[in-house]
Design a protein around this motif. Structure first.
Motif, PDB file in Angstrom:
ATOM      1  N   GLN A   4       0.836  -1.201   0.000  1.00  0.00           N
ATOM      2  CA  GLN A   4       0.000   0.000   0.000  1.00  0.00           C
ATOM      3  C   GLN A   4       0.870   1.251   0.000  1.00  0.00           C
ATOM      4  O   GLN A   4       0.584   2.235  -0.680  1.00  0.00           O
ATOM      5  CB  GLN A   4      -0.927  -0.016   1.203  1.00  0.00           C
ATOM      6  CG  GLN A   4      -2.015  -1.077   1.113  1.00  0.00           C
ATOM      7  CD  GLN A   4      -2.833  -1.161   2.383  1.00  0.00           C
ATOM      8  OE1 GLN A   4      -2.291  -1.079   3.476  1.00  0.00           O
ATOM      9  NE2 GLN A   4      -4.119  -1.330   2.239  1.00  0.00           N
ATOM     10  N   TYR A 278      -3.118  -5.943  -4.048  1.00  0.00           N
ATOM     11  CA  TYR A 278      -3.518  -4.585  -3.694  1.00  0.00           C
ATOM     12  C   TYR A 278      -3.696  -3.708  -4.931  1.00  0.00           C
ATOM     13  O   TYR A 278      -4.319  -2.649  -4.860  1.00  0.00           O
ATOM     14  CB  TYR A 278      -2.479  -3.957  -2.758  1.00  0.00           C
ATOM     15  CG  TYR A 278      -2.558  -4.479  -1.347  1.00  0.00           C
ATOM     16  CD1 TYR A 278      -3.372  -3.872  -0.404  1.00  0.00           C
ATOM     17  CD2 TYR A 278      -1.818  -5.587  -0.961  1.00  0.00           C
ATOM     18  CE1 TYR A 278      -3.451  -4.353   0.893  1.00  0.00           C
ATOM     19  CE2 TYR A 278      -1.887  -6.082   0.332  1.00  0.00           C
ATOM     20  CZ  TYR A 278      -2.713  -5.468   1.260  1.00  0.00           C
ATOM     21  OH  TYR A 278      -2.789  -5.953   2.531  1.00  0.00           O
ATOM     22  N   GLY A 280      -5.142  -5.069  -7.612  1.00  0.00           N
ATOM     23  CA  GLY A 280      -6.282  -5.649  -8.296  1.00  0.00           C
ATOM     24  C   GLY A 280      -5.941  -6.793  -9.224  1.00  0.00           C
ATOM     25  O   GLY A 280      -6.779  -7.182 -10.049  1.00  0.00           O
ATOM     26  N   THR A 328     -10.900   1.570   4.696  1.00  0.00           N
ATOM     27  CA  THR A 328     -11.087   1.682   3.252  1.00  0.00           C
ATOM     28  C   THR A 328     -10.285   2.866   2.742  1.00  0.00           C
ATOM     29  O   THR A 328     -10.249   3.931   3.372  1.00  0.00           O
ATOM     30  CB  THR A 328     -12.573   1.892   2.928  1.00  0.00           C
ATOM     31  OG1 THR A 328     -13.303   0.759   3.392  1.00  0.00           O
ATOM     32  CG2 THR A 328     -12.783   2.058   1.445  1.00  0.00           C
ATOM     33  N   TYR A 355      -8.844   4.386  -7.714  1.00  0.00           N
ATOM     34  CA  TYR A 355      -8.383   3.191  -7.002  1.00  0.00           C
ATOM     35  C   TYR A 355      -9.130   3.113  -5.680  1.00  0.00           C
ATOM     36  O   TYR A 355      -9.316   4.120  -4.997  1.00  0.00           O
ATOM     37  CB  TYR A 355      -6.882   3.266  -6.733  1.00  0.00           C
ATOM     38  CG  TYR A 355      -6.381   2.159  -5.815  1.00  0.00           C
ATOM     39  CD1 TYR A 355      -6.041   0.912  -6.320  1.00  0.00           C
ATOM     40  CD2 TYR A 355      -6.275   2.368  -4.442  1.00  0.00           C
ATOM     41  CE1 TYR A 355      -5.599  -0.105  -5.480  1.00  0.00           C
ATOM     42  CE2 TYR A 355      -5.843   1.361  -3.593  1.00  0.00           C
ATOM     43  CZ  TYR A 355      -5.498   0.124  -4.119  1.00  0.00           C
ATOM     44  OH  TYR A 355      -5.077  -0.882  -3.278  1.00  0.00           O
ATOM     45  N   ASN A 357      -9.604   0.291  -2.205  1.00  0.00           N
ATOM     46  CA  ASN A 357      -9.357  -0.988  -1.543  1.00  0.00           C
ATOM     47  C   ASN A 357     -10.151  -1.016  -0.246  1.00  0.00           C
ATOM     48  O   ASN A 357     -10.175  -0.043   0.511  1.00  0.00           O
ATOM     49  CB  ASN A 357      -7.872  -1.175  -1.243  1.00  0.00           C
ATOM     50  CG  ASN A 357      -7.600  -2.473  -0.502  1.00  0.00           C
ATOM     51  OD1 ASN A 357      -7.493  -2.487   0.724  1.00  0.00           O
ATOM     52  ND2 ASN A 357      -7.509  -3.569  -1.237  1.00  0.00           N
ATOM     53  N   GLN A 359     -11.458  -3.848   3.052  1.00  0.00           N
ATOM     54  CA  GLN A 359     -11.358  -5.144   3.716  1.00  0.00           C
ATOM     55  C   GLN A 359     -12.563  -5.247   4.648  1.00  0.00           C
ATOM     56  O   GLN A 359     -12.566  -4.670   5.726  1.00  0.00           O
ATOM     57  CB  GLN A 359     -10.027  -5.256   4.454  1.00  0.00           C
ATOM     58  CG  GLN A 359      -8.837  -5.256   3.505  1.00  0.00           C
ATOM     59  CD  GLN A 359      -7.542  -4.814   4.134  1.00  0.00           C
ATOM     60  OE1 GLN A 359      -7.294  -5.080   5.304  1.00  0.00           O
ATOM     61  NE2 GLN A 359      -6.708  -4.116   3.367  1.00  0.00           N
ATOM     62  N   SER A 382     -11.164  -6.552  -1.214  1.00  0.00           N
ATOM     63  CA  SER A 382     -11.667  -6.069  -2.502  1.00  0.00           C
ATOM     64  C   SER A 382     -10.844  -4.881  -2.992  1.00  0.00           C
ATOM     65  O   SER A 382     -10.625  -3.921  -2.251  1.00  0.00           O
ATOM     66  CB  SER A 382     -13.138  -5.661  -2.374  1.00  0.00           C
ATOM     67  OG  SER A 382     -13.650  -5.233  -3.612  1.00  0.00           O
ATOM     68  N   THR A 383     -10.401  -4.985  -4.219  1.00  0.00           N
ATOM     69  CA  THR A 383      -9.683  -3.887  -4.875  1.00  0.00           C
ATOM     70  C   THR A 383     -10.372  -3.584  -6.201  1.00  0.00           C
ATOM     71  O   THR A 383     -10.717  -4.496  -6.942  1.00  0.00           O
ATOM     72  CB  THR A 383      -8.215  -4.254  -5.147  1.00  0.00           C
ATOM     73  OG1 THR A 383      -7.560  -4.504  -3.905  1.00  0.00           O
ATOM     74  CG2 THR A 383      -7.497  -3.127  -5.857  1.00  0.00           C
TER      75      THR A 383
END
Length: 934
Positions: A4, A278, A280, A328, A355, A357, A359, A382-383
């Motif tokens: 990240q 991360y 995708g 997020t 973009y 991301n 969780q 999820s990305t």
């Protein structure tokens, strides 16, 4: 976390590089806008727009747009003139430094020689109001829409969230749209005027969550048909227009972080994670090896060495990894550039990257029905990536646009289930599931003025590529007999045989779509009034390949003691390399050639329509559309006949508008539309859905549906940007397509069928009004109240099968009511905005019932969202969003007691009361975001 940080560094470097590449003009401003006909809404080509008293001016382009550049700050008077129209003079048009002043103008036809010599004078504010009125009133059909400004003021992060705000619309599964109570399969989606394919492998639907709202310029739902729209919709045709050429050069960045009350900073469990996830992408680590044995080779039996070698190529990390769920995070970068040339030629481009991301955790999801008492805990990593690149070139009376959008969604889910199944005992179930969805769409479009008659040709060519990849979905079940509950080693893995609920699934759906359209419009005179004749041709071809394999490891030992010792192993060592190397597992596959298929469809369409005025107040848009549709689907099984369907349909429509007053319309419309089976709905492929505890399958005998639609609407515009309306509609279905539960076997099958008779009807109310009618204070003037309410009734007669539990019922996905409401207030000279939104959808059928189970109902929820925005400066804005503040449960259930309310009980097995298919709380979402425009 390291990945990240690397992403953030790359993002910041990109911004710095792009910033250094652009130099913006300072000290001057621009005036831009669109010129259109007041009564028809048609844009006008070649209109002269100039600074009054000077020779400095431009002509509108093929889209009716103009732009006056290089203006020093101050107030101007603008003069607009056009043959056969009264000249207009707009005063008090203020230009600010390095800014664009938007001025849309509506022109009135001259009806006498005297009027042609008169100059109509008005102020900037008056003309802005007139233009907005014309836009609201001049739609050819009954429609509703949301502009980019409204999207900015809501907490919506993607298009599916935005759609919830439209009158009569609601969202199923957080991404599939339902309009006027009709499920996603009765709606069609268009992106930049080109029809979109289905993005889902198991249903006819477009997943709107893959289009970020920041990339949307406006969104319109046409609820009645016109001949120039695709014929395959009944609820609505959803048109998503992505952002086009900017009026000014810019670079915009945005950054945000969000907190979920049930997920963020909680223990997050997943399978193995790679840094590239991360971004995708999976990196291909979970795909089957290129040299993996074929289905026939596995069915014939592999020799021990090849068996072990093949097993070793499969990913074998069954460990569960725990971390703290991060907030997020989302980032946006967009930039625009325009270049003006001589002779009114212009080149422009806009780019955007998004973009996100997240969780998310779904804790304690309960399933208490039939023989099940289960609790799921689901963890989704999820990305999503979004990219947009749009280009446009205007020259003379022509314009060419080239629009491209790319979206990728990477959803990696881990699910742990425990509970009991009365028929089998206690359960521990594990699922590792990765789903990757990719959409690329490219459209080139041309608009050209053909002659001095203002006739136009519009054409487009589009290509789309859809990929739905599900590599290595792993499912493992452990069971324990009731008699062994006191045995600490009582749970044993179900690895003695292979079943679809206990396999590794590798599936891939790849579809390419090609489309071409040409439209011609000709202004003419009928009944001494202006009219427009439109005609067009369209062709769309789709080509799909679907491949799937169900592979698993089966215990390969005849020693009962050894087998038991292996079966009680924990998941992380159950398929250990020591067992694989010792040959204790045999590679097996569920071979069904009917699961794989190839398919293609070709739809050719032609239409002819006339838009004409009768007298001063009446307008009729009428015509006919013809569609020839052919589909071919072939499985790899010699036992299943190829599926071929060929339809030719005539689809007439008429939209009548009567302008009661300059502020009010009355509309009546009729249209015939259709709904075709999606390729997946025809395919016999069977897929075990571990969340539904059922198999999903197609129906090779499914037919297309024909629907007759009647609509009435009264709309009143009390002032610009405000509306009060009431609508009524009726729809009659022949062979309606619906999903249902075929439950004659031990494992239910969710499939599709045609209901011979079905109808739906309802009324809609919509209002958007500032509160200045109460008083003249600034507080009331700056406060807007808005609401839309739909009340709907439907009726379906089930097939004449005495074994079915239900003879009549509402349509699948139809809610008896939909409520959207909100209040918006601006203060501190519009620097701060407050927006509160409310949504509620009445209970609706999720799946139609069968012989053992009644219909599955979705329970209503009250949803409240809130946004607070503050403009720190002209270029910077800060937003705080709160979504689903009440966090009420999402519930699917069997209404066993027919009470029409959800009344669950603890013991689902013996209960005659309501039984829970799923019940969970998704949590409330709170986020903070910052955006800056250079």
């Amino acid at each position: 976390m390291k990945s990240q940080l690397t992403l953030k560094k790359a993002f910041l470097i990109t911004i710095m590089v792009l910033s250094s590449a652009f130099v913006f003009a300072q000290g001057t401003g621009k005036i831009s806008g669109t010129v259109s006909d007041k009564k028809t809404g048609e844009t006008l080509i070649g209109v002269s727009v100039k600074i009054a008293g000077t020779t400095r001016g431009v002509a509108t382009d093929i889209d009716g747009k103009y732009i006056l550049t290089g203006l020093t700050p101050g107030k101007y008077a603008i003069e607009i003139s056009y043959i056969s129209y009264a000249t207009k003079r707009i005063t008090d048009v203020e230009v600010k430094e390095a800014a664009v002043t938007n001025l849309n103008v509506v022109m009135e036809e001259a009806n006498s020689q005297t009027l042609k010599q008169v100059v109509i004078t008005g102020s900037y504010k008056q003309e802005s109001v007139n233009a907005l009125y014309a836009q609201q009133k001049n739609s050819a059909s009954i429609s509703d829409g949301i502009s980019s400004e409204s999207i900015k003021r809501s907490p919506d992060r993607n298009t599916s969230d935005v759609l919830k705000r439209v009158s009569g619309a609601n969202i199923q599964d957080n991404k599939f749209v339902v309009i006027r109570g009709l499920g996603d399969r009765y709606n069609t989606a268009l992106l930049d005027h080109a029809e979109l394919p289905s993005t889902e492998p198991n249903r006819k639907a477009f997943s709107f969550d893959i289009v970020p709202s920041s990339l949307v310029d406006n969104l319109i739902i046409n609820k009645t048909a016109t001949p120039d729209l695709p014929g395959n919709f009944t609820g609505g045709a959803i048109q998503v227009i992505t952002k086009d050429v900017p009026d000014n050069d810019f670079i915009s960045i945005g950054i945000g972080a969000g907190y979920n009350t049930v997920s963020t900073f909680k223990d997050f469990i997943s399978g193995p994670r790679a840094g590239i996830n991360y971004l995708g992408f999976d990196g291909g680590n979970r795909e089957l090896a290129a040299n993996f044995p074929s289905t026939n080779a596995i069915s014939a039996g592999l020799d021990p060495a090849k068996n072990i070698a093949a097993i070793k190529t499969l990913p074998n990390d069954w460990n569960k990894y725990s971390m703290s769920a991060l907030p997020t995070q989302n980032y946006q970068l967009s930039l625009g550039k325009t270049k003006n040339f001589e002779n009114n030629r212009k080149l422009g481009a806009i780019f955007a990257l998004t973009y996100r991301n997240s969780q998310s955790i779904t804790p304690d999801l309960t399933r208490s029905f039939h023989v099940y008492n289960l609790v799921d805990n689901q963890y989704k990593f999820s990305t999503s990536l979004g990219a947009l690149a749009n280009f446009a070139y205007s020259y003379g009376n022509s314009k060419i646009t080239f629009k491209n959008i790319y979206n990728k969604v990477f959803d990696d889910t881990y699910l742990y289930r425990e509970g009991n199944d009365v028929s089998r005992g206690d359960i521990r179930f594990y699922a590792f599931d990765l789903l990757q969805k990719t959409l690329f769409k490219s459209t080139i479009e041309g608009n050209h003025k053909v002659s001095g008659k203002n006739d136009k040709i519009n054409w487009s060519l589009s290509f789309d590529d859809v990929l739905n990849d599900q590599p290595d979905q792993r499912k493992v079940e452990y069971f324990r007999n009731v008699a062994d509950r006191d045995d600490p080693n009582g749970f044993r893995a179900s690895i003695t045989g292979l079943g679809k609920a206990n396999t590794r699934l590798f599936s891939k759906m790849h579809e390419n779509g090609y489309a071409g359209t040409v439209n011609y419009s000709l202004p003419l005179t009928m009944f001494s009034k202006s009219a427009t004749l439109k005609a067009g041709l369209n062709s769309q071809y789709r080509d799909r390949d679907f491949d799937v394999r169900f592979i698993g490891l089966v215990l390969n030992t005849n020693d009962p003691t050894e087998a038991n010792d292996i079966r009680i192993r924990p998941l992380n060592t159950l398929f250990g390399s020591d067992l694989v190397n010792a040959g204790k597992y045999r590679l097996d596959e569920i071979a069904n050639a009917g699961d794989k298929y190839t398919a293609n469809s070709l739809n050719n369409a032609a239409y002819l329509m006339l838009d004409n005025k009768i007298g001063e107040k009446m307008r009729v848009v009428w015509g006919v559309r013809a569609e020839q549709f052919k589909v071919n689907l072939n499985t790899f099984s010699t036992l299943i006949d190829p599926i071929e369907q060929n339809y030719f349909d005539i689809l007439p429509s008429a939209n009548f508008t009567y302008s009661i007053t300059p502020k009010a319309n009355f509309r009546v419309s009729y249209a015939r539309t259709l709904a075709r089976p999606e390729l997946r709905e025809l395919a016999p492929f069977q897929y075990y859905d571990y969340e539904l505890l059922a198999i999903q399958a197609g129906n090779t005998h499914l037919k297309r549906a024909l629907i007759d639609n009647i609509d009435l609407r009264y709309e009143f515009y009390p002032s610009a940007g405000q509306i009060l309306s009431v609508s009524a509609f009726y729809k009659n279905f022949n062979n309606a397509i619906e999903s249902y539960i075929d439950d004659v076997n031990s494992t239910p099958i969710v499939s599709y069928f045609n209901s011979k008779k079905a109808s739906t009807y309802g009324v809609e109310f919509e209002g958007r009004k500032t509160l200045d009618f109460i008083g003249t204070s600034d507080f009331l003037k700056n406060t807007t109240l808005y609401a839309n309410v739909a009340i709907i009734k439907s009726k379906v007669e089930n097939p004449n099968n005495p074994q079915l539990l239900e003879k009549e019922r509402p349509m699948v996905g139809q809610a008896p009511y939909v409520i959207n409401a909100g209040i918006q207030h601006n203060l501190l000279e519009n620097k701060m905005g407050i927006n509160v939104l409310y949504n509620r959808v009445g209970r609706k059928i999720y799946k139609a019932g069968g012989q053992q189970f009644p219909s599955v109902w979705e329970n209503p929820r009250d949803v409240i969202d809130f946004q607070l925005s503050y403009k720190v400066s002209k270029k910077a804005e800060l937003k705080f969003n709160a979504g689903d503040i009440l966090n009420q449960r999402n519930v699917l259930y069997f209404d066993k007691d027919n009470s029409k309310t959800y009344n669950p009980v603890a013991n689902a097995v013996s209960s005659t009361n309501d039984q829970t298919i799923s019940s969970y709380k998704a949590g409330s979402n709170y986020s903070l975001s910052f955006s800056y425009v250079f």
